[in-house]
Design a protein around this motif. Structure first.
Motif, PDB file in Angstrom:
ATOM      1  N   LYS A  97       7.695  -2.899  -3.152  1.00  0.00           N
ATOM      2  CA  LYS A  97       7.044  -4.194  -2.981  1.00  0.00           C
ATOM      3  C   LYS A  97       5.846  -4.347  -3.913  1.00  0.00           C
ATOM      4  CE  LYS A  97       8.364  -5.028   1.839  1.00  0.00           C
ATOM      5  NZ  LYS A  97       7.867  -5.178   3.240  1.00  0.00           N
ATOM      6  N   LYS A  98       5.287  -3.210  -4.337  1.00  0.00           N
ATOM      7  CA  LYS A  98       4.086  -3.243  -5.174  1.00  0.00           C
ATOM      8  C   LYS A  98       4.386  -3.185  -6.675  1.00  0.00           C
ATOM      9  CE  LYS A  98       1.308  -1.200  -1.501  1.00  0.00           C
ATOM     10  NZ  LYS A  98       0.410  -0.117  -1.053  1.00  0.00           N
ATOM     11  N   ILE A  99       5.520  -2.600  -7.046  1.00  0.00           N
ATOM     12  CA  ILE A  99       5.759  -2.394  -8.478  1.00  0.00           C
ATOM     13  C   ILE A  99       6.937  -3.200  -9.025  1.00  0.00           C
ATOM     14  CG2 ILE A  99       4.775  -0.077  -8.379  1.00  0.00           C
ATOM     15  CD1 ILE A  99       7.621   1.030  -8.651  1.00  0.00           C
ATOM     16  N   GLU A 100       7.700  -3.848  -8.155  1.00  0.00           N
ATOM     17  CA  GLU A 100       8.882  -4.572  -8.601  1.00  0.00           C
ATOM     18  C   GLU A 100       8.672  -6.088  -8.494  1.00  0.00           C
ATOM     19  OE1 GLU A 100      11.232  -2.994  -9.954  1.00  0.00           O
ATOM     20  OE2 GLU A 100      11.353  -0.992  -9.061  1.00  0.00           O
ATOM     21  N   VAL A 101       9.266  -6.838  -9.421  1.00  0.00           N
ATOM     22  CA  VAL A 101       9.275  -8.290  -9.317  1.00  0.00           C
ATOM     23  C   VAL A 101      10.112  -8.699  -8.110  1.00  0.00           C
ATOM     24  CG1 VAL A 101      10.023 -10.432 -10.407  1.00  0.00           C
ATOM     25  CG2 VAL A 101       8.943  -8.656 -11.780  1.00  0.00           C
ATOM     26  N   ASP A 102      11.281  -8.066  -7.976  1.00  0.00           N
ATOM     27  CA  ASP A 102      12.167  -8.300  -6.841  1.00  0.00           C
ATOM     28  C   ASP A 102      12.545  -6.940  -6.245  1.00  0.00           C
ATOM     29  OD1 ASP A 102      14.029  -9.000  -4.970  1.00  0.00           O
ATOM     30  OD2 ASP A 102      15.428  -9.952  -6.371  1.00  0.00           O
ATOM     31  N   PRO A 103      11.933  -6.550  -5.132  1.00  0.00           N
ATOM     32  CA  PRO A 103      12.214  -5.235  -4.549  1.00  0.00           C
ATOM     33  C   PRO A 103      13.683  -5.010  -4.188  1.00  0.00           C
ATOM     34  CG  PRO A 103      10.261  -6.214  -3.556  1.00  0.00           C
ATOM     35  CD  PRO A 103      10.901  -7.285  -4.377  1.00  0.00           C
ATOM     36  N   LYS A 104      14.434  -6.108  -3.976  1.00  0.00           N
ATOM     37  CA  LYS A 104      15.846  -5.959  -3.624  1.00  0.00           C
ATOM     38  C   LYS A 104      16.712  -5.599  -4.833  1.00  0.00           C
ATOM     39  CE  LYS A 104      15.679  -9.052   0.368  1.00  0.00           C
ATOM     40  NZ  LYS A 104      16.225 -10.279   0.997  1.00  0.00           N
ATOM     41  N   THR A 105      16.217  -5.898  -6.031  1.00  0.00           N
ATOM     42  CA  THR A 105      16.912  -5.500  -7.264  1.00  0.00           C
ATOM     43  C   THR A 105      15.915  -4.766  -8.165  1.00  0.00           C
ATOM     44  OG1 THR A 105      16.425  -7.667  -8.244  1.00  0.00           O
ATOM     45  CG2 THR A 105      18.569  -7.398  -7.167  1.00  0.00           C
ATOM     46  N   PRO A 106      15.536  -3.553  -7.780  1.00  0.00           N
ATOM     47  CA  PRO A 106      14.485  -2.818  -8.496  1.00  0.00           C
ATOM     48  C   PRO A 106      14.906  -2.425  -9.905  1.00  0.00           C
ATOM     49  CG  PRO A 106      15.562  -1.389  -6.907  1.00  0.00           C
ATOM     50  CD  PRO A 106      16.102  -2.773  -6.661  1.00  0.00           C
ATOM     51  N   LYS A 107      13.908  -2.349 -10.773  1.00  0.00           N
ATOM     52  CA  LYS A 107      14.130  -1.901 -12.146  1.00  0.00           C
ATOM     53  C   LYS A 107      13.346  -0.625 -12.463  1.00  0.00           C
ATOM     54  CE  LYS A 107      15.053  -6.568 -13.876  1.00  0.00           C
ATOM     55  NZ  LYS A 107      16.502  -6.311 -14.035  1.00  0.00           N
ATOM     56  N   HIS A 108      12.272  -0.370 -11.707  1.00  0.00           N
ATOM     57  CA  HIS A 108      11.456   0.822 -11.941  1.00  0.00           C
ATOM     58  C   HIS A 108      11.817   1.985 -11.010  1.00  0.00           C
ATOM     59  CE1 HIS A 108       8.805  -1.063 -14.814  1.00  0.00           C
ATOM     60  NE2 HIS A 108       8.510  -2.049 -13.972  1.00  0.00           N
ATOM     61  N   LEU A 109      12.003   1.697  -9.740  1.00  0.00           N
ATOM     62  CA  LEU A 109      12.257   2.746  -8.747  1.00  0.00           C
ATOM     63  C   LEU A 109      13.665   2.549  -8.184  1.00  0.00           C
ATOM     64  CD1 LEU A 109      11.446   5.146  -7.090  1.00  0.00           C
ATOM     65  CD2 LEU A 109      10.036   3.675  -5.646  1.00  0.00           C
ATOM     66  N   LEU A 110      14.607   3.302  -8.741  1.00  0.00           N
ATOM     67  CA  LEU A 110      16.013   3.114  -8.416  1.00  0.00           C
ATOM     68  C   LEU A 110      16.518   4.188  -7.448  1.00  0.00           C
ATOM     69  CD1 LEU A 110      17.557   2.147 -11.866  1.00  0.00           C
ATOM     70  CD2 LEU A 110      16.339   0.727 -10.213  1.00  0.00           C
ATOM     71  N   THR A 111      17.529   3.819  -6.681  1.00  0.00           N
ATOM     72  CA  THR A 111      18.208   4.756  -5.792  1.00  0.00           C
ATOM     73  C   THR A 111      19.555   5.108  -6.400  1.00  0.00           C
ATOM     74  OG1 THR A 111      17.178   3.794  -3.827  1.00  0.00           O
ATOM     75  CG2 THR A 111      19.132   5.140  -3.483  1.00  0.00           C
ATOM     76  N   HIS A 112      19.805   6.398  -6.596  1.00  0.00           N
ATOM     77  CA  HIS A 112      21.108   6.877  -7.051  1.00  0.00           C
ATOM     78  C   HIS A 112      21.850   7.420  -5.831  1.00  0.00           C
ATOM     79  CE1 HIS A 112      20.087   6.476 -11.312  1.00  0.00           C
ATOM     80  NE2 HIS A 112      18.898   6.974 -11.004  1.00  0.00           N
ATOM     81  N   ARG A 113      22.904   6.750  -5.445  1.00  0.00           N
ATOM     82  CA  ARG A 113      23.613   7.105  -4.222  1.00  0.00           C
ATOM     83  C   ARG A 113      24.034   8.576  -4.218  1.00  0.00           C
ATOM     84  NH1 ARG A 113      25.878   3.992  -0.372  1.00  0.00           N
ATOM     85  NH2 ARG A 113      25.559   2.122  -1.645  1.00  0.00           N
ATOM     86  N   GLY A 114      23.652   9.261  -3.148  1.00  0.00           N
ATOM     87  CA  GLY A 114      24.007  10.663  -3.006  1.00  0.00           C
ATOM     88  C   GLY A 114      23.126  11.621  -3.784  1.00  0.00           C
ATOM     89  N   GLU A 115      22.187  11.098  -4.608  1.00  0.00           N
ATOM     90  CA  GLU A 115      21.332  11.967  -5.425  1.00  0.00           C
ATOM     91  C   GLU A 115      19.853  11.817  -5.098  1.00  0.00           C
ATOM     92  OE1 GLU A 115      22.773  12.585  -9.684  1.00  0.00           O
ATOM     93  OE2 GLU A 115      23.455  10.534  -9.245  1.00  0.00           O
ATOM     94  N   GLY A 116      19.396  10.563  -4.947  1.00  0.00           N
ATOM     95  CA  GLY A 116      17.973  10.384  -4.621  1.00  0.00           C
ATOM     96  C   GLY A 116      17.339   9.261  -5.410  1.00  0.00           C
ATOM     97  N   TYR A 117      16.030   9.341  -5.570  1.00  0.00           N
ATOM     98  CA  TYR A 117      15.248   8.282  -6.208  1.00  0.00           C
ATOM     99  C   TYR A 117      14.799   8.723  -7.603  1.00  0.00           C
ATOM    100  CZ  TYR A 117      14.881   6.777  -1.335  1.00  0.00           C
ATOM    101  OH  TYR A 117      15.163   6.407  -0.059  1.00  0.00           O
ATOM    102  N   GLN A 118      14.706   7.757  -8.500  1.00  0.00           N
ATOM    103  CA  GLN A 118      14.236   8.053  -9.851  1.00  0.00           C
ATOM    104  C   GLN A 118      13.346   6.920 -10.345  1.00  0.00           C
ATOM    105  OE1 GLN A 118      17.303   9.240 -12.546  1.00  0.00           O
ATOM    106  NE2 GLN A 118      15.877   9.824 -14.162  1.00  0.00           N
ATOM    107  N   LEU A 119      12.260   7.294 -11.030  1.00  0.00           N
ATOM    108  CA  LEU A 119      11.295   6.335 -11.548  1.00  0.00           C
ATOM    109  C   LEU A 119      11.554   6.119 -13.028  1.00  0.00           C
ATOM    110  CD1 LEU A 119       8.779   4.803 -10.435  1.00  0.00           C
ATOM    111  CD2 LEU A 119       7.379   6.656 -11.368  1.00  0.00           C
ATOM    112  N   TYR A 120      11.586   4.848 -13.435  1.00  0.00           N
ATOM    113  CA  TYR A 120      11.899   4.495 -14.821  1.00  0.00           C
ATOM    114  C   TYR A 120      10.781   3.699 -15.451  1.00  0.00           C
ATOM    115  CZ  TYR A 120      16.775   5.849 -14.068  1.00  0.00           C
ATOM    116  OH  TYR A 120      17.922   6.570 -13.802  1.00  0.00           O
ATOM    117  N   LYS A 121      10.561   3.962 -16.753  1.00  0.00           N
ATOM    118  CA  LYS A 121       9.669   3.141 -17.570  1.00  0.00           C
ATOM    119  C   LYS A 121      10.502   2.111 -18.308  1.00  0.00           C
ATOM    120  CE  LYS A 121       6.331   6.849 -18.490  1.00  0.00           C
ATOM    121  NZ  LYS A 121       5.648   7.618 -19.565  1.00  0.00           N
TER     122      LYS A 121
END
Length: 231
Positions: free
Chosen positions: A206-230
């Motif tokens: 909610k703090k870093i994304e324009v639209d938290p429902k379609t994130p571009k910086h903090l993504l979820t990889h199903r079965g693997e976890g979370y990853q932060l992108y520049k």
């Protein structure tokens, strides 16, 4: 001469308060205490503590209101909440109001000491890299727990900053278990409710994304976890 970390314990049950005081004194802390909510808030606002250990149910003022007032006064004060076991609403309230961590009663004293010690250890950011820049529009200062997000100033809790810092150091997806072990400080995660990770991730988005429902910086990889992108 080394200075002992100062701990404030706000707890109204005399036997629990005595036990916690003795426990943390034994482990090298300088302990102050309060058995009343208003007294605890006054001490918390006036003193500088390595950590404030805060019960939920207190006379004159509950722990949630104290946490809210403390966080409004300081974004960096480490706060550990003592919640009722399996009380999801209490846990969500504590985290929403800015508590850095929580322990559910009845708790293991050894786990409590480890969790408080981990929070105290992480309470001061060191090293040269105290900022994260995700794009021209999004940046986070880990030292001040503030940032810029699409021309708006954003404030972060210490736990949110710790999650971002950990993900920033990794170049691969990070699982919930890895976050619980390396950010929260759990040794075992088998019986830990991982929803606390999901709650924090949602708050960060909610703090870093324009639209938290379609994130571009903090993504979820199903079965693997979370990853932060520049970007």
């Amino acid at each position: 001469m080394s200075i002992k970390p100062k701990l404030l314990i706000v707890e109204d049950e005399p036997s629990i308060l005595r036990g916690l005081t003795d426990l943390f004194v034994f482990h090298g802390y300088d302990v102050e205490s309060a058995a009343d909510g208003k007294e605890g808030l006054d001490k918390g606002l006036e003193g500088e503590y390595a950590c404030i250990l805060l019960d939920v149910m207190l006379p004159s003022m509950n722990g949630f209101d104290i946490c809210n007032a403390l966080r409004a006064h300081s974004r960096t004060q480490p706060i550990m909440m003592l919640t009722a076991k399996n009380a999801e609403e209490d846990i969500i309230n504590a985290l929403t109001l800015g508590a850095d961590d929580y322990v559910a009663k009845p708790f293991s004293t050894s786990e409590l000491v480890l969790r408080v010690s981990a929070l105290v250890r992480r309470s001061g950011w060191t090293g040269e890299d105290n900022s994260i820049v995700l794009s021209n529009e999004v940046s986070i200062c880990l030292q001040s727990l503030t940032g810029q997000s699409y021309q708006h100033e954003t404030k972060y809790t210490r736990r949110e900053a710790e999650i971002l810092a950990y993900l920033h150091r990794k170049n691969s997806p990070v699982s919930r278990d890895e976050l619980l072990k390396n950010v929260w400080g759990y040794k075992e995660t088998r019986d830990i409710d991982t929803r606390t990770v999901d709650i924090h991730i949602a708050k960060i988005r909610k703090k870093i994304e324009v639209d938290p429902k379609t994130p571009k910086h903090l993504l979820t990889h199903r079965g693997e976890g979370y990853q932060l992108y520049k970007l």
